[in-house]
Design a protein around this motif. Structure first.
Motif, PDB file in Angstrom:
ATOM      1  N   PRO A  50       0.801  -1.238   0.000  1.00 54.26           N
ATOM      2  CA  PRO A  50       0.000   0.000   0.000  1.00 54.26           C
ATOM      3  C   PRO A  50       0.829   1.281   0.000  1.00 54.26           C
ATOM      4  N   GLY A  51       2.156   1.168   0.190  1.00 56.60           N
ATOM      5  CA  GLY A  51       2.986   2.362   0.312  1.00 56.60           C
ATOM      6  C   GLY A  51       3.200   2.727   1.764  1.00 56.60           C
ATOM      7  N   ALA A  52       4.205   3.534   2.013  1.00 55.42           N
ATOM      8  CA  ALA A  52       4.589   3.836   3.390  1.00 55.42           C
ATOM      9  C   ALA A  52       5.147   5.251   3.483  1.00 55.42           C
ATOM     10  N   VAL A  53       5.307   5.686   4.708  1.00 56.70           N
ATOM     11  CA  VAL A  53       5.927   6.989   4.978  1.00 56.70           C
ATOM     12  C   VAL A  53       7.041   6.789   5.994  1.00 56.70           C
ATOM     13  N   MET A  54       7.988   7.731   6.018  1.00 54.68           N
ATOM     14  CA  MET A  54       8.907   7.811   7.153  1.00 54.68           C
ATOM     15  C   MET A  54       9.164   9.291   7.436  1.00 54.68           C
ATOM     16  N   MET A  55       9.633   9.540   8.641  1.00 51.40           N
ATOM     17  CA  MET A  55       9.699  10.922   9.102  1.00 51.40           C
ATOM     18  C   MET A  55      11.049  11.255   9.717  1.00 51.40           C
ATOM     19  N   LEU A  56      11.607  12.384   9.312  1.00 53.51           N
ATOM     20  CA  LEU A  56      12.671  13.043  10.057  1.00 53.51           C
ATOM     21  C   LEU A  56      11.957  14.028  10.978  1.00 53.51           C
ATOM     22  N   ALA A  57      11.804  13.616  12.223  1.00 52.52           N
ATOM     23  CA  ALA A  57      11.053  14.426  13.190  1.00 52.52           C
ATOM     24  C   ALA A  57      12.058  15.121  14.107  1.00 52.52           C
ATOM     25  N   PHE A  58      12.159  16.430  13.975  1.00 55.43           N
ATOM     26  CA  PHE A  58      13.220  17.199  14.630  1.00 55.43           C
ATOM     27  C   PHE A  58      12.795  17.683  16.008  1.00 55.43           C
ATOM     28  N   LYS A  59      13.505  17.208  17.031  1.00 59.56           N
ATOM     29  CA  LYS A  59      13.323  17.765  18.382  1.00 59.56           C
ATOM     30  C   LYS A  59      14.042  19.105  18.486  1.00 59.56           C
ATOM     31  N   PHE A  78      16.248  -3.361  15.288  1.00 63.45           N
ATOM     32  CA  PHE A  78      16.767  -2.365  14.351  1.00 63.45           C
ATOM     33  C   PHE A  78      16.491  -0.964  14.887  1.00 63.45           C
ATOM     34  N   ILE A  79      17.383  -0.047  14.534  1.00 65.40           N
ATOM     35  CA  ILE A  79      17.146   1.377  14.765  1.00 65.40           C
ATOM     36  C   ILE A  79      16.681   1.988  13.448  1.00 65.40           C
ATOM     37  N   GLU A  80      15.562   2.694  13.513  1.00 68.38           N
ATOM     38  CA  GLU A  80      14.921   3.202  12.303  1.00 68.38           C
ATOM     39  C   GLU A  80      14.377   4.609  12.525  1.00 68.38           C
ATOM     40  N   LEU A  81      14.183   5.312  11.433  1.00 65.89           N
ATOM     41  CA  LEU A  81      13.340   6.491  11.479  1.00 65.89           C
ATOM     42  C   LEU A  81      11.900   6.038  11.706  1.00 65.89           C
ATOM     43  N   PRO A  82      11.095   6.838  12.394  1.00 62.77           N
ATOM     44  CA  PRO A  82       9.682   6.514  12.526  1.00 62.77           C
ATOM     45  C   PRO A  82       9.052   6.328  11.143  1.00 62.77           C
ATOM     46  N   ALA A  83       8.200   5.316  11.009  1.00 64.96           N
ATOM     47  CA  ALA A  83       7.645   4.972   9.701  1.00 64.96           C
ATOM     48  C   ALA A  83       6.348   4.208   9.885  1.00 64.96           C
ATOM     49  N   GLY A  84       5.610   4.093   8.801  1.00 62.97           N
ATOM     50  CA  GLY A  84       4.386   3.310   8.872  1.00 62.97           C
ATOM     51  C   GLY A  84       3.741   3.186   7.505  1.00 62.97           C
ATOM     52  N   LYS A  85       2.794   2.263   7.433  1.00 60.46           N
ATOM     53  CA  LYS A  85       2.138   1.982   6.155  1.00 60.46           C
ATOM     54  C   LYS A  85       0.866   2.798   5.980  1.00 60.46           C
ATOM     55  N   GLY A 166      27.821   0.596  10.737  1.00 64.99           N
ATOM     56  CA  GLY A 166      26.999  -0.583  10.485  1.00 64.99           C
ATOM     57  C   GLY A 166      26.034  -0.916  11.607  1.00 64.99           C
ATOM     58  N   VAL A 167      25.823   0.028  12.523  1.00 65.51           N
ATOM     59  CA  VAL A 167      24.833  -0.168  13.594  1.00 65.51           C
ATOM     60  C   VAL A 167      23.427   0.087  13.043  1.00 65.51           C
ATOM     61  N   ILE A 168      23.304   1.096  12.177  1.00 66.91           N
ATOM     62  CA  ILE A 168      22.049   1.352  11.453  1.00 66.91           C
ATOM     63  C   ILE A 168      22.215   0.803  10.042  1.00 66.91           C
ATOM     64  N   THR A 169      21.417  -0.212   9.702  1.00 66.02           N
ATOM     65  CA  THR A 169      21.507  -0.849   8.369  1.00 66.02           C
ATOM     66  C   THR A 169      20.161  -0.860   7.650  1.00 66.02           C
ATOM     67  N   ASP A 170      19.115  -0.388   8.306  1.00 62.81           N
ATOM     68  CA  ASP A 170      17.811  -0.277   7.644  1.00 62.81           C
ATOM     69  C   ASP A 170      17.953   0.744   6.513  1.00 62.81           C
ATOM     70  N   THR A 171      17.696   0.310   5.285  1.00 61.24           N
ATOM     71  CA  THR A 171      18.102   1.112   4.132  1.00 61.24           C
ATOM     72  C   THR A 171      17.319   2.412   4.032  1.00 61.24           C
ATOM     73  N   LYS A 172      16.013   2.367   4.327  1.00 53.38           N
ATOM     74  CA  LYS A 172      15.233   3.613   4.271  1.00 53.38           C
ATOM     75  C   LYS A 172      15.784   4.641   5.245  1.00 53.38           C
ATOM     76  N   THR A 173      16.206   4.171   6.421  1.00 54.19           N
ATOM     77  CA  THR A 173      16.744   5.076   7.436  1.00 54.19           C
ATOM     78  C   THR A 173      18.075   5.671   6.993  1.00 54.19           C
ATOM     79  N   THR A 174      18.936   4.844   6.393  1.00 51.40           N
ATOM     80  CA  THR A 174      20.218   5.374   5.907  1.00 51.40           C
ATOM     81  C   THR A 174      19.970   6.448   4.848  1.00 51.40           C
ATOM     82  N   PHE A 175      18.971   6.236   4.008  1.00 51.76           N
ATOM     83  CA  PHE A 175      18.654   7.248   2.994  1.00 51.76           C
ATOM     84  C   PHE A 175      18.251   8.561   3.645  1.00 51.76           C
TER      85      PHE A 175
END
Lengths: 188, 188
Positions: A50-59, A78-85, A166-175
């Motif tokens: 269905p597609g997804a989103v991710m967020m750079l949410a700045f404190k 995994f460590i990731e940016l917040p995301a969801g479908k 190599g601690v963060i390897t989730d590709t969407k997050t690296t992008f």
């Protein structure tokens, strides 16, 4: 201004027929009969997503929200940016707003679109929309049943170092991290 | 030196049983019964993937090989780093060497490992190993039947601009380009 792309051949594959071959609780698999550009017949199997989103949410200007959760297919955290479908019929920005509350417990007064990426072009229709979110205020998380994750704050410089190590390897997050590091600017 | 990660909860999900629910020509889907960290039962569906490689193949210090091909799940052409899937029992470096010949027609005298990423942690076991390749010599491509793609050379600076402009959206490719731009060094 980037260089022009080289002259390009047309490798379009046309759909002959399409069948839903697996209709699971999460995954929908289609298998299509296709005609190749050379006229031969072939088949293609892929996940309908269905597609997804991710967020750079700045404190703050140099600090974002990250999540840590267990990802069963890989059997580790995994460590990731917040995301969801996306839910059915949901506009991506609304998904981003909903997920930032549900997973992280924050609303944001400022939102902007950053980029769109395609994470698994060989076997999935998935697209991920990356948004920036700023001026956060805490309203409390509302995790779905069965959803276990924790949110924490990190300096972007530290998160980039975790990519390098190599601690963060989730590709969407690296992008998201590397894109922002190279080109990121807050909107007016 | 990056900051230490924050103290972390254990969200491990344990396997109760596992079933191959779709066994296609390309995609294998498993559905597992799992126990959540809160003791509740749940299920997880995911693709079992053999793993893949991609290559930053340097024609010169600032010029790499890119590929352009039609990706059926997305119904359009994509620009990507050369890549390919592991065959059964194949070491990733051997996959990289094999695919660089088959798809691009090049052998390389120098190879090195750059990074490892996980492209679809929510629903696939896939891992991608990124290699660097240098000192290329042309031996001629050997595309598989039904494989249609073209290889071209591009300046890394141009490819990065294509990422910025949204012309390159394949996530693995954006990672390879942005990682190299920030941290890349040729080995001795």
């Amino acid at each position: 201004m980037a260089a022009k792309l080289p002259a390009a051949s047309d490798f379009t594959e046309t759909t002959v027929s399409s069948e839903l071959v697996y209709d699971g609780g999460l995954l929908k698999v289609r298998r299509d009969a296709v005609r190749l550009p050379d006229g031969h017949d072939a088949w293609r199997e892929y996940i309908v997503h269905p597609g997804a989103v991710m967020m750079l949410a700045f404190k703050s200007d140099d600090t974002i929200l990250l999540e840590r959760q267990f990802r069963y297919p890989k059997h580790r955290h995994f460590i990731e940016l917040p995301a969801g479908k996306l839910e059915a019929g949901e506009a991506p920005l609304n998904t981003a707003k909903r997920e930032l509350v549900e997973e992280c417990g924050y609303e944001a007064r400022q939102w902007w679109k950053i980029a769109t990426i395609d994470p698994s072009i060989g076997y999935s229709t998935e697209v991920i929309h990356l948004y920036g979110a700023r001026d956060l205020h805490h309203v409390g998380a509302k995790l779905d049943a069965g959803e276990h994750l924790e949110t924490f704050e990190a300096k972007i410089e530290d998160a980039l170092q975790w990519v390098k190590e190599g601690v963060i390897t989730d590709t969407k997050t690296t992008f998201g991290l590397l894109w922002w590091d190279k080109w990121g600017r807050f909107p007016e």
